[in-house]
Write a protein that holds these residues in place. Structure first.
Motif, mmCIF file in Angstrom:
data_model
loop_
_atom_site.group_PDB
_atom_site.id
_atom_site.type_symbol
_atom_site.label_atom_id
_atom_site.label_comp_id
_atom_site.label_asym_id
_atom_site.label_seq_id
_atom_site.Cartn_x
_atom_site.Cartn_y
_atom_site.Cartn_z
ATOM 1 N N VAL A 75 35.123 47.824 39.129
ATOM 2 C CA VAL A 75 35.941 46.628 38.932
ATOM 3 C C VAL A 75 35.859 46.154 37.486
ATOM 4 C CG1 VAL A 75 36.146 44.184 39.539
ATOM 5 C CG2 VAL A 75 35.913 45.886 41.339
ATOM 6 N N VAL A 76 34.650 46.143 36.921
ATOM 7 C CA VAL A 76 34.471 45.718 35.526
ATOM 8 C C VAL A 76 35.199 46.676 34.577
ATOM 9 C CG1 VAL A 76 32.757 45.424 33.681
ATOM 10 C CG2 VAL A 76 32.322 44.471 35.946
ATOM 11 N N LEU A 77 35.041 47.981 34.814
ATOM 12 C CA LEU A 77 35.705 48.960 33.944
ATOM 13 C C LEU A 77 37.224 48.886 34.062
ATOM 14 C CD1 LEU A 77 33.378 52.081 34.295
ATOM 15 C CD2 LEU A 77 33.638 50.563 32.324
ATOM 16 N N ILE A 78 37.725 48.655 35.265
ATOM 17 C CA ILE A 78 39.172 48.502 35.445
ATOM 18 C C ILE A 78 39.663 47.286 34.677
ATOM 19 C CG2 ILE A 78 40.975 47.929 37.137
ATOM 20 C CD1 ILE A 78 39.377 49.753 39.117
ATOM 21 N N PHE A 79 38.929 46.171 34.765
ATOM 22 C CA PHE A 79 39.290 44.959 34.030
ATOM 23 C C PHE A 79 39.343 45.251 32.529
ATOM 24 C CE2 PHE A 79 37.434 41.621 31.337
ATOM 25 C CZ PHE A 79 38.475 40.710 31.359
ATOM 26 N N ILE A 80 38.319 45.901 32.007
ATOM 27 C CA ILE A 80 38.254 46.194 30.563
ATOM 28 C C ILE A 80 39.406 47.107 30.152
ATOM 29 C CG2 ILE A 80 36.910 47.392 28.780
ATOM 30 C CD1 ILE A 80 34.375 46.326 30.225
ATOM 31 N N GLN A 81 39.634 48.165 30.921
ATOM 32 C CA GLN A 81 40.688 49.110 30.562
ATOM 33 C C GLN A 81 42.076 48.478 30.631
ATOM 34 O OE1 GLN A 81 39.930 52.469 33.108
ATOM 35 N NE2 GLN A 81 38.513 53.380 31.632
ATOM 36 N N VAL A 82 42.320 47.684 31.659
ATOM 37 C CA VAL A 82 43.630 47.032 31.775
ATOM 38 C C VAL A 82 43.793 46.006 30.656
ATOM 39 C CG1 VAL A 82 45.028 45.494 33.219
ATOM 40 C CG2 VAL A 82 43.918 47.489 34.232
ATOM 41 N N LEU A 94 43.927 39.423 36.126
ATOM 42 C CA LEU A 94 44.917 39.433 37.194
ATOM 43 C C LEU A 94 44.838 40.710 38.041
ATOM 44 C CD1 LEU A 94 47.105 37.253 37.704
ATOM 45 C CD2 LEU A 94 48.750 38.862 36.755
ATOM 46 N N CYS A 95 44.308 41.782 37.465
ATOM 47 C CA CYS A 95 44.238 43.046 38.199
ATOM 48 C C CYS A 95 43.042 43.108 39.146
ATOM 49 C CB CYS A 95 44.202 44.228 37.235
ATOM 50 S SG CYS A 95 42.602 44.517 36.495
ATOM 51 N N LEU A 100 40.284 44.346 44.705
ATOM 52 C CA LEU A 100 39.233 43.957 45.639
ATOM 53 C C LEU A 100 39.748 43.756 47.064
ATOM 54 C CD1 LEU A 100 37.040 41.488 43.557
ATOM 55 C CD2 LEU A 100 36.606 43.878 44.109
ATOM 56 N N VAL A 101 41.008 43.344 47.206
ATOM 57 C CA VAL A 101 41.552 43.066 48.539
ATOM 58 C C VAL A 101 41.506 44.302 49.449
ATOM 59 C CG1 VAL A 101 43.681 42.460 49.780
ATOM 60 C CG2 VAL A 101 42.901 41.064 47.868
ATOM 61 N N PRO A 102 41.912 45.503 48.988
ATOM 62 C CA PRO A 102 41.818 46.667 49.877
ATOM 63 C C PRO A 102 40.381 46.980 50.285
ATOM 64 C CG PRO A 102 43.199 47.180 47.995
ATOM 65 C CD PRO A 102 42.572 45.855 47.721
ATOM 66 N N LEU A 103 39.442 46.775 49.365
ATOM 67 C CA LEU A 103 38.041 47.035 49.699
ATOM 68 C C LEU A 103 37.541 46.034 50.732
ATOM 69 C CD1 LEU A 103 36.661 47.791 46.127
ATOM 70 C CD2 LEU A 103 37.373 49.393 47.891
ATOM 71 N N ALA A 104 37.877 44.760 50.532
ATOM 72 C CA ALA A 104 37.470 43.725 51.487
ATOM 73 C C ALA A 104 38.124 43.982 52.853
ATOM 74 C CB ALA A 104 37.839 42.345 50.961
ATOM 75 N N GLY A 105 39.396 44.383 52.842
ATOM 76 C CA GLY A 105 40.090 44.694 54.088
ATOM 77 C C GLY A 105 39.473 45.885 54.800
ATOM 78 N N THR A 106 39.141 46.921 54.053
ATOM 79 C CA THR A 106 38.510 48.099 54.642
ATOM 80 C C THR A 106 37.157 47.729 55.241
ATOM 81 O OG1 THR A 106 39.615 49.535 53.035
ATOM 82 C CG2 THR A 106 37.702 50.454 54.164
ATOM 83 N N LEU A 107 36.368 46.955 54.503
ATOM 84 C CA LEU A 107 35.051 46.542 54.998
ATOM 85 C C LEU A 107 35.186 45.660 56.234
ATOM 86 C CD1 LEU A 107 32.044 46.752 54.491
ATOM 87 C CD2 LEU A 107 32.206 44.740 53.033
#
Length: 188
Positions: A75-82, A94-95, A100-107
């Motif tokens: 998540v941190v790396l995605i934030f930095i790259q975006v 914003l990304c 996180l929503v798909p991960l929370a939904g899967t869990l």
């Protein structure tokens, strides 16, 4: 054949039914405590485990325990790259929710269904974050294009969703169908 020639090492082989990595590790912890209690009081007696069930369970346990750290790092790396790609910390922030929503939904689904974390479900988490990341970058790229054309936020979001929505949905459905083939296999 169970004792070495010097008589200092004895090997016992125990067959275990498949009770999952966590169950195997719990069983072996109880077994080790009992063996230490029974024979550990004798000087020089050491108990150790090896074998496919033990090594596989330890590896699976390590993968599962590493999941939280890996996802946080992702998540941190995605934030930095975006943020770097779009030159905007705001778009980087914003990304995070769509990733996180798909991960929370899967869990949440796993908890409701009583599905335990194992190597296969950890792979599902990785796939989920990959799909979410792909869609996020696709939509954000289109959003940035639309705002450069002079559209305000709401209009840019609507045009982005209309312009990229179908592509993101088709790509994700294609990947889901590809992985869905595994439902026909014996792989749990």
């Amino acid at each position: 054949t169970w004792r070495t020639a010097d008589g200092k090492t004895v090997r016992f082989q125990i067959k275990l039914r498949d009770i999952g990595a966590r169950g195997t590790m719990d069983f072996l912890s109880r077994l080790e405590a009992e063996m230490q209690r029974k024979v550990g009081r004798h000087q020089g007696v050491h108990v150790a485990f090896t074998g496919e069930a033990y090594n596989g369970s330890r590896g699976t346990d390590a993968v599962i325990l590493d999941l939280a750290g890996s996802l946080s790092t992702a998540v941190v790396l995605i934030f930095i790259q975006v943020a770097l790609l779009f030159r905007s910390a705001r778009l980087g922030a914003l990304c995070i929710p769509p990733n996180l929503v798909p991960l929370a939904g899967t869990l949440a689904y796993m908890v409701v269904r009583g599905i335990k974390l194992n190597a296969a479900t950890v792979i599902i988490f990785s796939i989920s974050i990959g799909l979410a990341d792909y869609g996020t970058i696709h939509v954000l790229s289109r959003f940035q294009e639309e705002t450069r054309r002079g559209l305000n936020g709401a209009a840019a979001i609507i045009r982005s969703a209309r312009g990229t929505g179908r592509a993101v949905i088709v790509a994700n459905l294609t990947l889901m169908a590809g992985f869905g083939v595994l439902l026909l296999s014996s792989f749990k």
